[in-house]
Scaffold this motif. Structure first.
Motif, PDB file in Angstrom:
ATOM      1  N   ARG A  28      69.920  14.970 -45.126  1.00 42.79           N
ATOM      2  CA  ARG A  28      69.107  15.956 -45.861  1.00 42.79           C
ATOM      3  C   ARG A  28      67.662  15.492 -45.993  1.00 42.79           C
ATOM      4  NH1 ARG A  28      73.805  16.349 -49.709  1.00 42.79           N
ATOM      5  NH2 ARG A  28      74.996  18.107 -48.919  1.00 42.79           N
ATOM      6  N   LEU A  29      67.487  14.207 -46.287  1.00 46.33           N
ATOM      7  CA  LEU A  29      66.120  13.690 -46.409  1.00 46.33           C
ATOM      8  C   LEU A  29      65.390  13.707 -45.070  1.00 46.33           C
ATOM      9  CD1 LEU A  29      66.599  10.608 -48.778  1.00 46.33           C
ATOM     10  CD2 LEU A  29      65.712  12.875 -49.352  1.00 46.33           C
ATOM     11  N   LEU A  30      66.096  13.377 -44.001  1.00 42.79           N
ATOM     12  CA  LEU A  30      65.462  13.343 -42.691  1.00 42.79           C
ATOM     13  C   LEU A  30      65.067  14.734 -42.198  1.00 42.79           C
ATOM     14  CD1 LEU A  30      67.711  10.691 -40.918  1.00 42.79           C
ATOM     15  CD2 LEU A  30      65.335  10.388 -41.674  1.00 42.79           C
ATOM     16  N   GLU A  31      65.759  15.753 -42.674  1.00 46.32           N
ATOM     17  CA  GLU A  31      65.476  17.121 -42.222  1.00 46.32           C
ATOM     18  C   GLU A  31      64.416  17.837 -43.046  1.00 46.32           C
ATOM     19  OE1 GLU A  31      69.327  18.990 -42.191  1.00 46.32           O
ATOM     20  OE2 GLU A  31      69.668  18.387 -40.119  1.00 46.32           O
ATOM     21  N   ASP A  32      64.039  17.302 -44.207  1.00 44.09           N
ATOM     22  CA  ASP A  32      63.040  18.015 -45.006  1.00 44.09           C
ATOM     23  C   ASP A  32      61.646  17.814 -44.410  1.00 44.09           C
ATOM     24  OD1 ASP A  32      62.005  15.599 -45.962  1.00 44.09           O
ATOM     25  OD2 ASP A  32      62.967  15.753 -47.912  1.00 44.09           O
ATOM     26  N   GLU A  33      60.662  18.422 -45.014  1.00 40.15           N
ATOM     27  CA  GLU A  33      59.313  18.434 -44.439  1.00 40.15           C
ATOM     28  C   GLU A  33      58.497  17.190 -44.764  1.00 40.15           C
ATOM     29  OE1 GLU A  33      59.121  20.122 -48.531  1.00 40.15           O
ATOM     30  OE2 GLU A  33      60.422  20.491 -46.847  1.00 40.15           O
ATOM     31  N   HIS A  34      59.053  16.248 -45.494  1.00 41.02           N
ATOM     32  CA  HIS A  34      58.324  15.058 -45.925  1.00 41.02           C
ATOM     33  C   HIS A  34      58.428  13.934 -44.884  1.00 41.02           C
ATOM     34  CE1 HIS A  34      57.717  16.892 -49.824  1.00 41.02           C
ATOM     35  NE2 HIS A  34      59.013  17.165 -49.855  1.00 41.02           N
ATOM     36  N   SER A  35      57.663  12.891 -45.119  1.00 41.02           N
ATOM     37  CA  SER A  35      57.644  11.737 -44.223  1.00 41.02           C
ATOM     38  C   SER A  35      59.020  11.091 -44.125  1.00 41.02           C
ATOM     39  CB  SER A  35      56.643  10.705 -44.743  1.00 41.02           C
ATOM     40  OG  SER A  35      56.748   9.497 -44.015  1.00 41.02           O
ATOM     41  N   ASN A  36      59.337  10.583 -42.960  1.00 39.44           N
ATOM     42  CA  ASN A  36      60.598   9.875 -42.740  1.00 39.44           C
ATOM     43  C   ASN A  36      60.402   8.370 -42.653  1.00 39.44           C
ATOM     44  OD1 ASN A  36      62.143  12.182 -42.755  1.00 39.44           O
ATOM     45  ND2 ASN A  36      62.017  12.478 -40.566  1.00 39.44           N
ATOM     46  N   LEU A  39      59.739   3.751 -46.608  1.00 38.11           N
ATOM     47  CA  LEU A  39      59.264   3.794 -47.984  1.00 38.11           C
ATOM     48  C   LEU A  39      59.379   5.193 -48.578  1.00 38.11           C
ATOM     49  CD1 LEU A  39      58.006   2.352 -50.381  1.00 38.11           C
ATOM     50  CD2 LEU A  39      55.763   2.804 -49.384  1.00 38.11           C
ATOM     51  N   ALA A  40      58.995   6.208 -47.805  1.00 38.24           N
ATOM     52  CA  ALA A  40      59.074   7.586 -48.297  1.00 38.24           C
ATOM     53  C   ALA A  40      60.524   8.006 -48.520  1.00 38.24           C
ATOM     54  CB  ALA A  40      58.393   8.542 -47.310  1.00 38.24           C
ATOM     55  N   LEU A  41      61.407   7.636 -47.611  1.00 40.96           N
ATOM     56  CA  LEU A  41      62.824   7.963 -47.781  1.00 40.96           C
ATOM     57  C   LEU A  41      63.385   7.291 -49.026  1.00 40.96           C
ATOM     58  CD1 LEU A  41      64.013   7.611 -44.088  1.00 40.96           C
ATOM     59  CD2 LEU A  41      63.908   9.733 -45.416  1.00 40.96           C
ATOM     60  N   LEU A  42      63.024   6.052 -49.228  1.00 42.23           N
ATOM     61  CA  LEU A  42      63.500   5.325 -50.400  1.00 42.23           C
ATOM     62  C   LEU A  42      63.002   5.966 -51.686  1.00 42.23           C
ATOM     63  CD1 LEU A  42      65.124   2.953 -51.418  1.00 42.23           C
ATOM     64  CD2 LEU A  42      63.119   1.510 -51.096  1.00 42.23           C
ATOM     65  N   GLU A  43      61.756   6.327 -51.723  1.00 43.27           N
ATOM     66  CA  GLU A  43      61.194   6.979 -52.920  1.00 43.27           C
ATOM     67  C   GLU A  43      61.908   8.302 -53.220  1.00 43.27           C
ATOM     68  OE1 GLU A  43      58.944   6.008 -55.237  1.00 43.27           O
ATOM     69  OE2 GLU A  43      59.067   4.057 -54.262  1.00 43.27           O
ATOM     70  N   ARG A  44      62.146   9.102 -52.195  1.00 42.69           N
ATOM     71  CA  ARG A  44      62.786  10.409 -52.410  1.00 42.69           C
ATOM     72  C   ARG A  44      64.272  10.285 -52.712  1.00 42.69           C
ATOM     73  NH1 ARG A  44      60.521  11.572 -47.599  1.00 42.69           N
ATOM     74  NH2 ARG A  44      62.344  12.624 -46.765  1.00 42.69           N
ATOM     75  N   SER A  45      64.887   9.185 -52.366  1.00 41.16           N
ATOM     76  CA  SER A  45      66.323   9.017 -52.604  1.00 41.16           C
ATOM     77  C   SER A  45      66.636   8.617 -54.037  1.00 41.16           C
ATOM     78  CB  SER A  45      66.895   7.961 -51.658  1.00 41.16           C
ATOM     79  OG  SER A  45      66.443   6.663 -52.014  1.00 41.16           O
TER      80      SER A  45
END
Length: 75
Positions: A28-36, A39-45
């Motif tokens: 889900r995180l990889l498919e959204d419009e935000h950076s992959n 660090l960005a994935l960790l912050e959003r998780s």
């Protein structure tokens, strides 16, 4: 890419249901419009509140072991 290594790590460390949940959450995180970026994935998780959550902890463990992110100061 690191994705297959993450899947292997969570599969080795967690029950099947939890590992599948982590992979689904990451998808889900990889498919959204935000950076992959790691660090960005960790912050959003991370969950709000006192605990960052088990998914974020699994990502943090994975990324820090591979020097892709620094550990957070959150328990």
């Amino acid at each position: 890419m690191w994705l297959a290594d993450f899947v292997a790590q969570v599969a080795a460390r967690h029950c099947v249901a939890r590992a599948c949940g982590f992979v689904t959450d990451l998808g889900r995180l990889l498919e959204d419009e935000h950076s992959n970026s790691p660090l960005a994935l960790l912050e959003r998780s991370r969950r709000p509140g006192r605990s960052m959550g088990s998914f974020a902890r699994a990502l943090e463990d994975f990324f820090t072991l591979r020097s892709l992110a620094l550990p957070t100061d959150q328990d």
